[in-house]
Motif scaffolding. Structure first.
Motif, short mmCIF file in Angstrom:
data_model
loop_
_atom_site.label_atom_id
_atom_site.label_comp_id
_atom_site.label_asym_id
_atom_site.label_seq_id
_atom_site.Cartn_x
_atom_site.Cartn_y
_atom_site.Cartn_z
N GLN A 58 0.93 -1.31 0.08
CA GLN A 58 -0.01 -0.02 -0.02
C GLN A 58 0.88 1.19 -0.03
O GLN A 58 0.49 2.35 0.04
CB GLN A 58 -0.92 -0.05 1.15
N PHE A 59 2.14 1.04 -0.24
CA PHE A 59 3.11 2.32 -0.10
C PHE A 59 2.79 3.42 -1.22
O PHE A 59 2.71 4.54 -1.16
CB PHE A 59 4.65 1.99 -0.28
N SER A 60 2.39 2.77 -2.42
CA SER A 60 2.04 3.67 -3.43
C SER A 60 0.74 4.72 -3.17
O SER A 60 0.83 5.71 -3.54
CB SER A 60 1.83 3.00 -4.99
N HIS A 61 -0.17 3.76 -2.81
CA HIS A 61 -1.49 4.46 -2.23
C HIS A 61 -1.21 5.25 -1.12
O HIS A 61 -1.61 6.77 -0.95
CB HIS A 61 -2.29 3.37 -1.61
N PHE A 62 -0.20 5.22 -0.25
CA PHE A 62 0.11 6.11 0.82
C PHE A 62 0.90 7.40 0.28
O PHE A 62 0.58 8.43 0.72
CB PHE A 62 1.06 5.58 1.96
N LYS A 63 1.71 7.11 -0.65
CA LYS A 63 2.59 8.18 -1.33
C LYS A 63 1.54 9.11 -2.14
O LYS A 63 1.57 10.41 -1.88
CB LYS A 63 3.40 7.63 -2.45
N LYS A 64 0.50 8.57 -2.60
CA LYS A 64 -0.45 9.16 -3.41
C LYS A 64 -1.39 10.23 -2.48
O LYS A 64 -1.68 11.46 -2.65
CB LYS A 64 -1.36 8.45 -4.25
N GLU A 65 -1.82 9.70 -1.37
CA GLU A 65 -2.44 10.31 -0.18
C GLU A 65 -1.71 11.57 0.25
O GLU A 65 -2.08 12.56 0.41
CB GLU A 65 -2.99 9.27 0.80
N ALA A 66 -0.57 11.12 0.45
CA ALA A 66 0.60 12.33 1.09
C ALA A 66 0.63 13.35 0.21
O ALA A 66 0.49 14.50 0.32
CB ALA A 66 1.87 11.53 1.54
N LEU A 67 0.92 13.05 -0.90
CA LEU A 67 1.18 14.34 -2.09
C LEU A 67 -0.10 14.94 -2.35
O LEU A 67 -0.10 16.14 -2.41
CB LEU A 67 1.63 13.74 -3.32
N SER A 68 -1.31 14.41 -2.15
CA SER A 68 -2.51 15.05 -2.24
C SER A 68 -2.88 16.12 -1.00
O SER A 68 -3.15 17.00 -1.35
CB SER A 68 -3.83 13.83 -2.52
N LEU A 69 -2.62 15.58 0.10
CA LEU A 69 -3.13 16.19 1.30
C LEU A 69 -1.87 17.32 1.56
O LEU A 69 -2.23 18.44 1.90
CB LEU A 69 -2.64 15.67 2.67
N PHE A 70 -0.70 17.20 1.23
CA PHE A 70 0.40 18.33 1.01
C PHE A 70 0.14 19.49 0.05
O PHE A 70 0.65 20.61 0.39
CB PHE A 70 1.76 17.71 0.90
N LYS A 71 -0.31 19.15 -0.94
CA LYS A 71 -0.79 19.94 -2.05
C LYS A 71 -2.06 20.92 -1.76
O LYS A 71 -2.33 21.88 -2.39
CB LYS A 71 -1.07 19.45 -3.36
#
Length: 300
Positions: A58-71
């Protein structure tokens, strides 16, 4: 009862049981100051969750969520708020357990559901039913009795109840699954925890790697102790109705109360019992009203 629902009850009940027994864990490291325990809990929770997400692919999903929130500034602010609130909650709980105040800590988690509804009324403009109003009055009587008998306000209980209540409110904005949510929250606050651990090392007051192997294992293991019940809860809560989750949540403070009184010998007077009876009555009325509402929705 369907297998999925039965499994959901088992997972959720086990999660709340582990949360209720968590004071036993903190007692094993009570020779370490609460602030260092908190810093270790945040730091090792992040790395434990990160490894777990990689293992679960689920790391790719985590990375996607993190980038979305930080933006997105509003969501990023909500993430910071959630991280700060859960850190406050963890610190107060650890400090309360290790300063012989588990009974008051259990009170905080008994009144937490009522605080959450109160926040719903004032923040989300939700409307209370008559049964919910009655439950608030009964719980308020219990808290007033405690306050008058102690001669001071039960701030530990309210700090725990309100920090977790506001945390739940903020989490409504984030809408990410539990595993990714915990990883993001600990990632946000982890640099501060690392800096603080570095400060303790610089002042020769760091317990980690300086006291004993047992202490090291327990401090590092705080990450797993934090994450495991949360993952059980996440897997269980999605399989059962919300009212059932609400009913099962009283397992944790009940176990904490039992541990405080019967294992660690914390005082529990007749006045305390009367106060808790009022609070338990309030919670009974509240839980019953939630169950009725859930049944009515199901029948429609």
């Amino acid at each position: 009862m369907e297998n999925e629902e039965r499994l959901g009850i088992i997972y959720t009940a086990l999660a709340y049981t582990l949360w209720g027994l968590l004071p036993l864990y903190w007692k094993f490291v009570q020779h370490v100051p609460a602030d260092e325990i908190l810093a270790n809990r945040i730091f090792w929770s992040f790395w434990f969750m990160l490894v777990l997400l990689i293992a679960m692919r689920q790391f790719s999903h985590f990375k996607k969520e993190a980038l979305s929130l930080f933006k997105r500034p509003k969501l990023f602010a909500a993430l910071i708020a959630a991280s700060v609130l859960i850190s406050i909650n963890w610190f107060v709980y650890i400090w309360a357990v290790n300063s012989e105040q588990m009974v008051e800590a259990s009170l905080g988690y008994y009144i937490n559901p009522l605080v959450s509804v109160l926040l719903g009324v004032f923040v989300l403009k939700e409307v209370l039913s008559k049964a919910q109003i009655l439950s608030f009055i009964l719980a308020l009587i219990g808290v007033l009795i405690l306050t008058i008998s102690y001669g001071n306000f039960p701030w530990i209980a309210f700090a725990l109840a309100f920090s977790f209540g506001f945390y739940g409110l903020v989490k409504k904005m984030l809408r990410v699954n539990a595993a990714i949510g915990l990883t993001l929250e600990t990632l946000t606050i982890m640099p501060i925890a690392l800096i603080y651990l570095g400060y303790l090392q610089g002042t020769d007051s760091l317990a980690l790697f300086h006291v004993s192997l047992t202490t090291d294992i327990l401090l590092v293991g705080a990450g797993a102790a934090t994450a495991i019940p949360l993952l059980l809860f996440a897997n269980g809560a999605q399989r059962i109705p919300l009212f059932m989750v609400g009913f099962l949540q009283y397992i944790a403070p009940t176990l904490t109360l039992i541990l405080g009184v019967f294992l660690y010998g914390e005082p529990f007077s007749v006045i305390d019992l009367i106060s808790f009876i009022f609070i338990w009555l309030g919670l009974t009325v509240f839980t019953y009203s939630r169950m009725r509402m859930a049944r009515q929705v199901k029948l429609k």
